[in-house]
Structure formats: C-alpha cells, structure tokens
Scaffold this active site. Structure first.
Site, PDB file in Angstrom:
ATOM      1  N   ASP A   1      37.641  48.954  36.328  1.00 38.87           N
ATOM      2  CA  ASP A   1      37.101  47.782  35.620  1.00 38.87           C
ATOM      3  C   ASP A   1      35.580  47.709  35.815  1.00 38.87           C
ATOM      4  O   ASP A   1      34.907  46.859  35.230  1.00 38.87           O
ATOM      5  CB  ASP A   1      37.807  46.479  36.038  1.00 38.87           C
ATOM      6  CG  ASP A   1      37.620  46.143  37.509  1.00 38.87           C
ATOM      7  OD1 ASP A   1      37.054  46.964  38.261  1.00 38.87           O
ATOM      8  OD2 ASP A   1      38.057  45.037  37.920  1.00 38.87           O
TER       9      ASP A   1
ATOM     10  N   ASP B   1      43.078  50.404  35.983  1.00 39.42           N
ATOM     11  CA  ASP B   1      42.627  49.405  36.958  1.00 39.42           C
ATOM     12  C   ASP B   1      42.932  48.016  36.402  1.00 39.42           C
ATOM     13  O   ASP B   1      42.458  47.672  35.311  1.00 39.42           O
ATOM     14  CB  ASP B   1      41.112  49.585  37.153  1.00 39.42           C
ATOM     15  CG  ASP B   1      40.608  48.929  38.424  1.00 39.42           C
ATOM     16  OD1 ASP B   1      41.421  48.541  39.271  1.00 39.42           O
ATOM     17  OD2 ASP B   1      39.367  48.830  38.561  1.00 39.42           O
TER      18      ASP B   1
ATOM     19  N   LYS C   1      45.995  50.460  39.725  1.00 43.70           N
ATOM     20  CA  LYS C   1      45.384  49.979  40.977  1.00 43.70           C
ATOM     21  C   LYS C   1      45.159  48.481  40.854  1.00 43.70           C
ATOM     22  O   LYS C   1      44.847  47.991  39.757  1.00 43.70           O
ATOM     23  CB  LYS C   1      44.048  50.707  41.194  1.00 43.70           C
ATOM     24  CG  LYS C   1      43.190  50.138  42.310  1.00 43.70           C
ATOM     25  CD  LYS C   1      41.964  50.996  42.577  1.00 43.70           C
ATOM     26  CE  LYS C   1      40.749  50.613  41.757  1.00 43.70           C
ATOM     27  NZ  LYS C   1      40.308  49.222  41.899  1.00 43.70           N
TER      28      LYS C   1
ATOM     29  N   GLU D   1      43.487  45.002  43.255  1.00 43.71           N
ATOM     30  CA  GLU D   1      42.700  44.618  44.432  1.00 43.71           C
ATOM     31  C   GLU D   1      43.450  43.606  45.284  1.00 43.71           C
ATOM     32  O   GLU D   1      44.116  42.710  44.758  1.00 43.71           O
ATOM     33  CB  GLU D   1      41.359  43.999  43.977  1.00 43.71           C
ATOM     34  CG  GLU D   1      40.452  45.005  43.284  1.00 43.71           C
ATOM     35  CD  GLU D   1      39.095  44.423  42.905  1.00 43.71           C
ATOM     36  OE1 GLU D   1      38.770  43.284  43.330  1.00 43.71           O
ATOM     37  OE2 GLU D   1      38.352  45.103  42.185  1.00 43.71           O
TER      38      GLU D   1
ATOM     39  N   GLU E   1      37.229  50.364  50.134  1.00 43.72           N
ATOM     40  CA  GLU E   1      35.857  50.291  49.597  1.00 43.72           C
ATOM     41  C   GLU E   1      34.930  49.636  50.620  1.00 43.72           C
ATOM     42  O   GLU E   1      35.208  48.532  51.123  1.00 43.72           O
ATOM     43  CB  GLU E   1      35.838  49.490  48.276  1.00 43.72           C
ATOM     44  CG  GLU E   1      34.417  49.352  47.726  1.00 43.72           C
ATOM     45  CD  GLU E   1      34.325  48.875  46.290  1.00 43.72           C
ATOM     46  OE1 GLU E   1      35.381  48.703  45.637  1.00 43.72           O
ATOM     47  OE2 GLU E   1      33.186  48.674  45.823  1.00 43.72           O
TER      48      GLU E   1
HETATM   49  O1  KIV Z   1      36.409  49.578  38.938  1.00 36.75           O
HETATM   50  C1  KIV Z   1      36.135  50.462  39.732  1.00 36.75           C
HETATM   51  O2  KIV Z   1      35.495  51.471  39.419  1.00 36.75           O
HETATM   52  C2  KIV Z   1      36.612  50.295  41.087  1.00 36.75           C
HETATM   53  C3  KIV Z   1      35.855  51.001  42.145  1.00 36.75           C
HETATM   54  C4  KIV Z   1      34.639  50.217  42.487  1.00 36.75           C
HETATM   55  C5  KIV Z   1      36.674  51.213  43.326  1.00 36.75           C
HETATM   56  O3  KIV Z   1      37.515  49.564  41.319  1.00 36.75           O
END
Ligand code: KIV
Length: 286
Positions: A48, A87, A117, A119, A186
C-alpha cells in the site's frame, strides 16, 4: 516470459530451513514487475506504499481496495512465475473478521495473488485466524506499522526499549501461534529481529530489521531512486532513476526546441512508388 520456477509457501519455508536468504521487493506496475521477474526476485509485494510511490499521497491511509487490486493485477500479469503478495489497505480488515476475509479473498479472486499481508500483532489475531480459515496464505507485519503511524507518533522504529521489544516479540509469537505462514518486521533493532528469526519456525523477513532475518524487503522506488521525498535509514539506493529520467527529459526538451528531434530516422516517408504523385495532390488543395 522467464523459465523461472515460482515459489510456494513450502519452498520459502525450505529456504529458511536451508539458510538461503529470500530477496523481496515491492512492485506496483507491469514494467517494473517484468524487470523484477527477470532479475530473479523470490517475492514481490504490491504494497500500500503505492499510495506514496505511485499516487503522491503523504501516507498509506487513503489507499483503497480498488487501487490495490488494479496494481496487483498488473504485477501478476508481468510476473506469473514470482510469489506475489497483496497488501491489505487501511480499513479493509480493521472493522470485522468478515470484512477481513471478504477483502483478503478479493485479492485472490480478482488478482490471483499468492498471499496477503496485514499490519498488526495481537490486536489483529482474530482477523489473521479468519483469513487463514478461508485457506489464504497470510503474512503478518509488525514493528513499524505505517497504517497506525499516528498512534506510533510517526514513522518511528519500534522495539528500541525493553518494553517495546517485549511487545514486538509478543506480537511475533502470537502471529505464528495463530498460524500465519510469514512474518515481516519493519524498523526493528537487529538484535530483536535476530532473536525472533531464531525463535520462529516461519520465515521472518526484514525491512529495516537488520541482516539476521530470513530475507530482505525494500521498496522498489527507494532502491531505484525514484521516490525522492525522503529516504529511510535502512534504504540502500542501487541507482538514481530520477536523475536518469529527468536528464533524458531535459535532453528531449532541448532537442524539440532546437528542432533536432525528430530527425530523418524517426520519420515515415511516403512509399517510393507513391511519392511522385504528391506534388499533384498538393496542387489539388492549393
Ligand atoms: O506497503 C508497503 O510497501 C509495506 C512495506 C513498507 C513493508 O507495507
């Protein structure tokens, strides 16, 4: 198209077991993903971070599911033999387990990605479990979590105090215990990241979490010098595309102004057999 053999979650786990580092990069568009597949990346993340790197937002919060899906589709088309991860954007999973499953499912159904993924650690465990129950490969993401950077007081490294390191470790253990197959750390100190990597059976990847993890992730726009607004400490820039492209554009402006572009080699002349008839055609329009 490359002959490269695509990774599965099993081959990524085997890499951890055998000590082979995983090379991971973000990609947001078709041409970049073509380069990445040719370069032999093991994994691609359609992060994202596209909100900042592609759309010019000042963070990731405004990014929508629609934007993520469109970019995942483009990357998938360009990199059919690379493990591609979608993401989950802000508010696509926070409200309920149902939202989390529905939106995670969209990444697979509409963009054919290999994993998603999201968070957060302990506080998103029910979402991780729900997505896993739907048969989807999940990567956890803890430490600095940009979607909640407001709560973290900005884009700040995490785990630098004993209390904060404890919280990161507890998050990591909870994510593995829930069944997630991958974990991204991260902006976490290398000693904390190394401890987690050793402790967990699943591959633990780093973006700004030091060399001891099972693999590394970088944002492609940082790596190639395309994103210029700021450069985090953990970035290694391998080339400067911004300089290269701006110089090329400057040259183009100069050539156009000077009338040196286009030259004859860039022109489509009339067919030889037809060129003799052109003066008569001109006369017709005088
Ligand atoms: O969105 C992204 O590229 C990420 C990275 C910062 C880990 O989540």
């Amino acid at each position: 198209m490359s002959e490269k053999k695509k990774h599965s979650i099993h081959t990524l786990q085997k890499m951890k077991a055998e000590g082979e580092k995983i090379a991971w990069l973000t990609a947001y568009d078709y041409p970049t993903a073509l380069f990445a597949e040719a370069a032999g990346l093991d994994m691609l993340l359609v992060g994202d971070s596209l909100g900042m790197c592609v759309y010019g937002y000042d963070g990731t919060v405004p990014v929508t599911m629609e934007q993520c899906i469109v970019h995942c589709e483009a990357v998938r088309r360009a990199a059919p033999n690379t493990f591609v991860m979608g993401d989950m954007p802000f508010m696509s999973y926070q409200v309920s387990d149902e939202d989390a499953v529905r939106n995670a499912g969209r990444f697979l159904k509409e963009a054919n990605v290999d994993a998603i993924k999201l968070e957060g650690g302990v506080r998103v465990i029910s979402k991780i479990r729900a997505i896993l129950d739907a048969g989807i490969v999940v990567c956890g993401h803890i430490g600095l979590t940009p979607q909640s950077s407001g709560q973290l007081g900005g884009h700040k490294a995490q785990g630098r105090t004993v209390a904060s390191a404890r919280a990161v470790i507890e998050d990591a253990l909870a994510i593995e215990e829930a069944g997630a197959q991958l974990l991204l750390l991260e902006a976490v100190p290398p000693e904390v990241a190394g401890f987690i990597t050793e402790k967990l059976a699943i591959p633990v990847l780093s973006i700004g979490a030091g060399p001891e993890c099972d693999g590394q992730l970088l944002i492609v726009s940082d790596l190639i010098g395309q994103f210029q607004a700021f450069t985090p400490k953990f970035v290694k820039r391998y080339c400067n595309v911004a300089e290269l492209v701006t110089d090329a554009m400057r040259e183009y402006v100069k050539d156009v102004k000077a009338g040196t572009f286009p030259s004859d080699e860039h022109c489509y002349h009339m067919l030889k057999a037809e060129a003799g008839g052109f003066p008569d055609l001109q006369k017709e329009f005088e």
